[in-house]
Design a protein around this motif. Structure first.
Motif, PDB file in Angstrom:
ATOM      1  N   SER A  78       6.542  12.903  -6.350  1.00 16.35           N
ATOM      2  CA  SER A  78       7.853  12.973  -6.305  1.00 16.35           C
ATOM      3  C   SER A  78       8.503  11.769  -7.192  1.00 16.35           C
ATOM      4  O   SER A  78       9.651  11.717  -7.347  1.00 16.35           O
ATOM      5  CB  SER A  78       8.463  12.806  -4.902  1.00 16.35           C
ATOM      6  N   ALA A  79       7.555  11.094  -7.706  1.00 21.71           N
ATOM      7  CA  ALA A  79       7.714  10.047  -8.465  1.00 21.71           C
ATOM      8  C   ALA A  79       8.343  10.363  -9.974  1.00 21.71           C
ATOM      9  O   ALA A  79       7.598  10.052 -10.877  1.00 21.71           O
ATOM     10  CB  ALA A  79       6.534   8.929  -8.596  1.00 21.71           C
ATOM     11  N   ASN A  80       9.385  10.791 -10.157  1.00 22.40           N
ATOM     12  CA  ASN A  80       9.854  11.332 -11.550  1.00 22.40           C
ATOM     13  C   ASN A  80      10.480   9.763 -12.233  1.00 22.40           C
ATOM     14  O   ASN A  80      11.447   9.408 -11.483  1.00 22.40           O
ATOM     15  CB  ASN A  80      10.605  12.527 -11.590  1.00 22.40           C
ATOM     16  N   GLY A  81      10.267   9.881 -13.443  1.00 21.29           N
ATOM     17  CA  GLY A  81      11.215   8.792 -14.271  1.00 21.29           C
ATOM     18  C   GLY A  81      10.731   7.379 -14.071  1.00 21.29           C
ATOM     19  O   GLY A  81      11.639   6.563 -14.318  1.00 21.29           O
ATOM     20  N   ALA A  82       9.678   7.137 -13.497  1.00 23.28           N
ATOM     21  CA  ALA A  82       9.151   5.800 -13.275  1.00 23.28           C
ATOM     22  C   ALA A  82       8.717   4.830 -14.360  1.00 23.28           C
ATOM     23  O   ALA A  82       8.483   5.506 -15.621  1.00 23.28           O
ATOM     24  CB  ALA A  82       7.883   5.675 -12.369  1.00 23.28           C
ATOM     25  N   THR A  83       9.319   3.763 -14.363  1.00 18.85           N
ATOM     26  CA  THR A  83       8.926   2.785 -15.413  1.00 18.85           C
ATOM     27  C   THR A  83       7.950   1.617 -15.035  1.00 18.85           C
ATOM     28  O   THR A  83       8.426   1.154 -14.091  1.00 18.85           O
ATOM     29  CB  THR A  83      10.309   2.052 -16.018  1.00 18.85           C
ATOM     30  N   ILE A  84       6.919   1.546 -15.705  1.00 13.53           N
ATOM     31  CA  ILE A  84       6.032   0.445 -15.219  1.00 13.53           C
ATOM     32  C   ILE A  84       5.864  -0.566 -16.485  1.00 13.53           C
ATOM     33  O   ILE A  84       5.386   0.219 -17.356  1.00 13.53           O
ATOM     34  CB  ILE A  84       4.682   0.970 -14.739  1.00 13.53           C
ATOM     35  N   GLU A  85       6.268  -1.593 -16.386  1.00 10.21           N
ATOM     36  CA  GLU A  85       6.214  -2.540 -17.845  1.00 10.21           C
ATOM     37  C   GLU A  85       5.998  -3.795 -17.527  1.00 10.21           C
ATOM     38  O   GLU A  85       6.446  -4.433 -16.503  1.00 10.21           O
ATOM     39  CB  GLU A  85       7.462  -2.413 -18.529  1.00 10.21           C
ATOM     40  N   ASN A  86       5.271  -4.382 -18.393  1.00 13.99           N
ATOM     41  CA  ASN A  86       5.072  -6.087 -18.386  1.00 13.99           C
ATOM     42  C   ASN A  86       4.508  -6.401 -17.177  1.00 13.99           C
ATOM     43  O   ASN A  86       4.656  -7.304 -16.575  1.00 13.99           O
ATOM     44  CB  ASN A  86       6.430  -6.718 -18.591  1.00 13.99           C
ATOM     45  N   ASN A  87       3.345  -5.620 -16.582  1.00 11.10           N
ATOM     46  CA  ASN A  87       2.469  -5.749 -15.489  1.00 11.10           C
ATOM     47  C   ASN A  87       0.965  -6.013 -15.963  1.00 11.10           C
ATOM     48  O   ASN A  87       0.701  -5.413 -17.164  1.00 11.10           O
ATOM     49  CB  ASN A  87       2.430  -4.786 -14.411  1.00 11.10           C
ATOM     50  N   THR A  88       0.198  -6.950 -15.392  1.00  8.15           N
ATOM     51  CA  THR A  88      -1.123  -6.973 -15.621  1.00  8.15           C
ATOM     52  C   THR A  88      -1.882  -6.511 -14.269  1.00  8.15           C
ATOM     53  O   THR A  88      -1.479  -7.034 -13.401  1.00  8.15           O
ATOM     54  CB  THR A  88      -1.513  -8.423 -15.779  1.00  8.15           C
ATOM     55  N   ILE A  89      -2.686  -5.458 -14.565  1.00  9.73           N
ATOM     56  CA  ILE A  89      -3.472  -5.142 -13.483  1.00  9.73           C
ATOM     57  C   ILE A  89      -4.826  -5.356 -13.567  1.00  9.73           C
ATOM     58  O   ILE A  89      -5.638  -5.195 -14.723  1.00  9.73           O
ATOM     59  CB  ILE A  89      -3.505  -3.615 -13.368  1.00  9.73           C
ATOM     60  N   THR A  90      -5.389  -6.042 -12.521  1.00  8.05           N
ATOM     61  CA  THR A  90      -6.667  -6.636 -12.710  1.00  8.05           C
ATOM     62  C   THR A  90      -7.667  -6.001 -11.143  1.00  8.05           C
ATOM     63  O   THR A  90      -7.145  -5.761 -10.463  1.00  8.05           O
ATOM     64  CB  THR A  90      -6.953  -8.086 -12.826  1.00  8.05           C
ATOM     65  N   ASN A  91      -8.727  -6.287 -11.475  1.00  6.06           N
ATOM     66  CA  ASN A  91      -9.766  -5.700 -10.281  1.00  6.06           C
ATOM     67  C   ASN A  91      -9.697  -4.534  -9.839  1.00  6.06           C
ATOM     68  O   ASN A  91     -10.225  -4.192  -8.490  1.00  6.06           O
ATOM     69  CB  ASN A  91      -9.693  -6.874  -9.375  1.00  6.06           C
ATOM     70  N   ALA A  92      -9.123  -3.435 -10.566  1.00 11.19           N
ATOM     71  CA  ALA A  92      -8.952  -2.027  -9.971  1.00 11.19           C
ATOM     72  C   ALA A  92     -10.267  -1.323 -10.034  1.00 11.19           C
ATOM     73  O   ALA A  92     -10.847  -1.085 -10.865  1.00 11.19           O
ATOM     74  CB  ALA A  92      -7.743  -1.360 -10.827  1.00 11.19           C
ATOM     75  N   SER A  93     -10.859  -1.217  -8.871  1.00 12.72           N
ATOM     76  CA  SER A  93     -12.211  -0.831  -9.048  1.00 12.72           C
ATOM     77  C   SER A  93     -12.333   0.975  -9.293  1.00 12.72           C
ATOM     78  O   SER A  93     -13.343   1.349  -9.761  1.00 12.72           O
ATOM     79  CB  SER A  93     -12.970  -1.000  -7.558  1.00 12.72           C
TER      80      SER A  93
END
Length: 181
Positions: free
Chosen positions: A156-171
């Motif tokens: 249901s997550a239409n039109g999402a904006t994910i910006e300027n984030n740093t993702i670490t340690n995602a296994s």
């Protein structure tokens, strides 16, 4: 109080306005009905006395380790509490610090932002750090210290904006989508 003073700032009394402050020391708010706009501490912390938290309004600011709904009175101990109390098209601002929680955003049009870029960290308690279930959601400016998944978009997550984030340690995955975009 305005501009960029040095040292600590202590706000006492009722009905104060703090605007555009980059303090070198602590900013401590003890006064009820205080409006705080674009105020940060570069060498200390921004704190609000617990007895006046529900009367202080933040705009473009948030106390350290707390989250706020931009332009509304009150602070929240967790980002999730702020999201749960937000309405469509609100902005939730997280102060500097680490938030040991998983966040589910199911409010359409919500913007979740960090006060100062990656000085706010989401360290999930579950498998997914940020689960987006609402439409037109924006998440910006966080350090996301994931366990399994950093950001997950539900169908249901239409039109999402994910910006300027740093993702670490995602296994498993830093970013996972189930049909949302």
């Amino acid at each position: 109080v305005a501009n960029s003073p040095t040292g600590a700032i202590f706000v006492e009394g009722s009905g104060n306005d703090l605007s555009d402050i980059d303090a070198e020391g602590d900013v401590v708010i003890n006064g009820a009905n205080t409006n705080v706009a674009n105020t940060r501490s570069t060498g200390g912390s921004v704190t609000v006395n617990e007895s006046v938290r529900d009367t202080v309004t933040f705009s473009g600011s948030a106390p350290d380790g707390q989250a706020v709904i931009d332009g509304e009175a009150g602070t929240f101990a967790t980002i999730q509490d702020a999201v749960d109390n937000a309405s469509a098209d609100d902005t939730v601002v997280a102060g500097a610090g680490t938030f040991d929680e998983s966040v589910t955003i199911d409010v359409d049009g919500l913007t979740l932002e960090s006060i100062d870029g990656e000085t706010s960290t989401i360290a999930p308690t579950g498998a997914t750090a940020v689960d987006i279930a609402g439409s037109d959601v924006t998440v910006t400016g966080f350090e996301i210290d994931a366990t399994d998944r950093g950001v997950e978009l539900d169908n249901s997550a239409n039109g999402a904006t994910i910006e300027n984030n740093t993702i670490t340690n995602a296994s498993e995955q830093g970013f996972l989508t189930f049909g949302g975009a």
